[in-house]
Scaffold this motif. Sequence first.
Motif, PDB file in Angstrom:
ATOM      1  N   ARG A 177       0.841  -1.197   0.000  1.00 33.34           N
ATOM      2  CA  ARG A 177       0.000   0.000   0.000  1.00 33.34           C
ATOM      3  C   ARG A 177       0.877   1.248   0.000  1.00 33.34           C
ATOM      4  N   GLY A 178       1.958   1.212   0.778  1.00 32.57           N
ATOM      5  CA  GLY A 178       2.881   2.336   0.808  1.00 32.57           C
ATOM      6  C   GLY A 178       3.495   2.605  -0.553  1.00 32.57           C
ATOM      7  N   GLU A 179       3.874   1.552  -1.260  1.00 30.81           N
ATOM      8  CA  GLU A 179       4.429   1.702  -2.609  1.00 30.81           C
ATOM      9  C   GLU A 179       3.398   2.336  -3.546  1.00 30.81           C
ATOM     10  N   GLU A 180       2.162   1.876  -3.434  1.00 29.43           N
ATOM     11  CA  GLU A 180       1.079   2.421  -4.264  1.00 29.43           C
ATOM     12  C   GLU A 180       0.866   3.904  -3.960  1.00 29.43           C
ATOM     13  N   LEU A 181       0.847   4.260  -2.688  1.00 27.58           N
ATOM     14  CA  LEU A 181       0.657   5.655  -2.288  1.00 27.58           C
ATOM     15  C   LEU A 181       1.826   6.521  -2.718  1.00 27.58           C
ATOM     16  N   ALA A 182       3.040   5.984  -2.626  1.00 28.37           N
ATOM     17  CA  ALA A 182       4.218   6.736  -3.066  1.00 28.37           C
ATOM     18  C   ALA A 182       4.130   7.039  -4.560  1.00 28.37           C
TER      19      ALA A 182
ATOM     20  N   ASP B 136       5.126  15.084 -10.065  1.00 27.63           N
ATOM     21  CA  ASP B 136       5.588  15.204 -11.450  1.00 27.63           C
ATOM     22  C   ASP B 136       4.673  16.127 -12.250  1.00 27.63           C
ATOM     23  N   GLY B 137       3.365  16.005 -12.019  1.00 31.41           N
ATOM     24  CA  GLY B 137       2.414  16.881 -12.702  1.00 31.41           C
ATOM     25  C   GLY B 137       2.587  18.335 -12.306  1.00 31.41           C
ATOM     26  N   ALA B 138       2.818  18.560 -11.014  1.00 34.04           N
ATOM     27  CA  ALA B 138       3.039  19.931 -10.541  1.00 34.04           C
ATOM     28  C   ALA B 138       4.311  20.507 -11.154  1.00 34.04           C
ATOM     29  N   ARG B 139       5.374  19.692 -11.224  1.00 37.35           N
ATOM     30  CA  ARG B 139       6.633  20.148 -11.824  1.00 37.35           C
ATOM     31  C   ARG B 139       6.427  20.505 -13.299  1.00 37.35           C
ATOM     32  N   ALA B 140       5.675  19.685 -14.014  1.00 36.28           N
ATOM     33  CA  ALA B 140       5.418  19.950 -15.433  1.00 36.28           C
ATOM     34  C   ALA B 140       4.648  21.263 -15.606  1.00 36.28           C
ATOM     35  N   ARG B 141       3.670  21.504 -14.735  1.00 35.66           N
ATOM     36  CA  ARG B 141       2.905  22.751 -14.820  1.00 35.66           C
ATOM     37  C   ARG B 141       3.782  23.956 -14.527  1.00 35.66           C
ATOM     38  N   LEU B 142       4.650  23.837 -13.530  1.00 31.46           N
ATOM     39  CA  LEU B 142       5.562  24.946 -13.214  1.00 31.46           C
ATOM     40  C   LEU B 142       6.527  25.198 -14.360  1.00 31.46           C
ATOM     41  N   ASP B 143       7.077  24.127 -14.922  1.00 31.31           N
ATOM     42  CA  ASP B 143       8.006  24.278 -16.043  1.00 31.31           C
ATOM     43  C   ASP B 143       7.323  24.944 -17.233  1.00 31.31           C
ATOM     44  N   ALA B 144       6.074  24.548 -17.507  1.00 32.17           N
ATOM     45  CA  ALA B 144       5.336  25.135 -18.627  1.00 32.17           C
ATOM     46  C   ALA B 144       5.069  26.618 -18.369  1.00 32.17           C
TER      47      ALA B 144
END
Length: 94
Positions: free
Chosen positions: A56-61, A69-77
Amino acid sequence: MTSKVSESGAVTGGGGPSEAARALGYEQARDELIEVVRRLEAGGTTLEESLALWERGEELAKVCRRWLDGARARLDAALAEEEEEGAASGDGGE
Protein backbone atom coordinates in the motif's frame (compact mmCIF):
# COMPACT_ATOMS: atom_id res chain seq x y z
CA MET A 1 -3.45 -12.95 -4.50
CA THR A 2 -1.95 -9.69 -3.20
CA SER A 3 -3.25 -8.12 -0.01
CA LYS A 4 -3.90 -4.40 0.32
CA VAL A 5 -4.50 -2.08 3.23
CA SER A 6 -7.48 0.22 2.89
CA GLU A 7 -7.57 3.82 4.14
CA SER A 8 -9.17 2.50 7.31
CA GLY A 9 -6.20 0.17 7.81
CA ALA A 10 -8.04 -3.04 6.96
CA VAL A 11 -6.20 -5.61 4.89
CA THR A 12 -8.10 -6.51 1.73
CA GLY A 13 -7.38 -8.60 -1.36
CA GLY A 14 -6.63 -7.07 -4.75
CA GLY A 15 -3.94 -6.29 -7.25
CA GLY A 16 -2.45 -3.30 -9.04
CA PRO A 17 -3.21 0.33 -8.25
CA SER A 18 -6.85 0.68 -7.27
CA GLU A 19 -9.21 3.24 -8.74
CA ALA A 20 -9.55 4.71 -5.25
CA ALA A 21 -5.77 5.19 -4.98
CA ARG A 22 -5.59 6.85 -8.39
CA ALA A 23 -8.38 9.24 -7.36
CA LEU A 24 -6.62 10.33 -4.14
CA GLY A 25 -5.42 13.88 -3.90
CA TYR A 26 -1.79 14.51 -3.04
CA GLU A 27 -2.45 15.45 0.59
CA GLN A 28 -4.67 12.42 1.15
CA ALA A 29 -2.10 10.04 -0.34
CA ARG A 30 0.73 11.68 1.61
CA ASP A 31 -1.16 11.51 4.90
CA GLU A 32 -2.07 7.86 4.37
CA LEU A 33 1.53 7.09 3.41
CA ILE A 34 2.71 8.69 6.66
CA GLU A 35 0.28 6.47 8.58
CA VAL A 36 1.47 3.35 6.72
CA VAL A 37 5.10 4.18 7.57
CA ARG A 38 4.15 4.81 11.20
CA ARG A 39 2.43 1.42 11.44
CA LEU A 40 5.37 -0.36 9.82
CA GLU A 41 7.86 1.34 12.13
CA ALA A 42 5.74 0.53 15.20
CA GLY A 43 5.87 -3.18 14.41
CA GLY A 44 3.49 -5.64 16.01
CA THR A 45 1.94 -6.70 12.71
CA THR A 46 2.05 -10.11 11.13
CA LEU A 47 4.24 -10.77 8.12
CA GLU A 48 1.17 -10.73 5.86
CA GLU A 49 -0.04 -7.43 7.31
CA SER A 50 3.44 -5.93 6.99
CA LEU A 51 3.66 -6.97 3.34
CA ALA A 52 0.22 -5.53 2.67
CA LEU A 53 1.22 -2.27 4.35
CA TRP A 54 4.44 -2.15 2.31
CA GLU A 55 2.51 -2.70 -0.94
CA ARG A 56 0.00 0.00 0.00
CA GLY A 57 2.88 2.34 0.81
CA GLU A 58 4.43 1.70 -2.61
CA GLU A 59 1.08 2.42 -4.26
CA LEU A 60 0.66 5.66 -2.29
CA ALA A 61 4.22 6.74 -3.07
CA LYS A 62 3.45 6.32 -6.79
CA VAL A 63 0.31 8.45 -6.41
CA CYS A 64 2.35 11.17 -4.67
CA ARG A 65 5.07 10.98 -7.34
CA ARG A 66 2.47 11.39 -10.13
CA TRP A 67 1.07 14.49 -8.39
CA LEU A 68 4.53 15.97 -7.87
CA ASP A 69 5.59 15.20 -11.45
CA GLY A 70 2.41 16.88 -12.70
CA ALA A 71 3.04 19.93 -10.54
CA ARG A 72 6.63 20.15 -11.82
CA ALA A 73 5.42 19.95 -15.43
CA ARG A 74 2.90 22.75 -14.82
CA LEU A 75 5.56 24.95 -13.21
CA ASP A 76 8.01 24.28 -16.04
CA ALA A 77 5.34 25.14 -18.63
CA ALA A 78 4.41 28.36 -16.81
CA LEU A 79 8.07 29.39 -16.52
CA ALA A 80 8.70 28.63 -20.21
CA GLU A 81 5.65 30.67 -21.20
CA GLU A 82 6.82 33.55 -19.03
CA GLU A 83 10.28 33.44 -20.63
CA GLU A 84 8.76 33.41 -24.13
CA GLU A 85 6.60 36.42 -23.32
CA GLY A 86 9.60 38.25 -21.87
CA ALA A 87 11.73 37.48 -24.93
CA ALA A 88 8.98 38.57 -27.33
CA SER A 89 8.41 41.87 -25.55
CA GLY A 90 12.15 42.51 -25.26
CA ASP A 91 12.91 42.05 -28.99
CA GLY A 92 10.94 44.96 -30.41
CA GLY A 93 10.83 47.31 -27.46
CA GLU A 94 14.19 49.05 -27.93
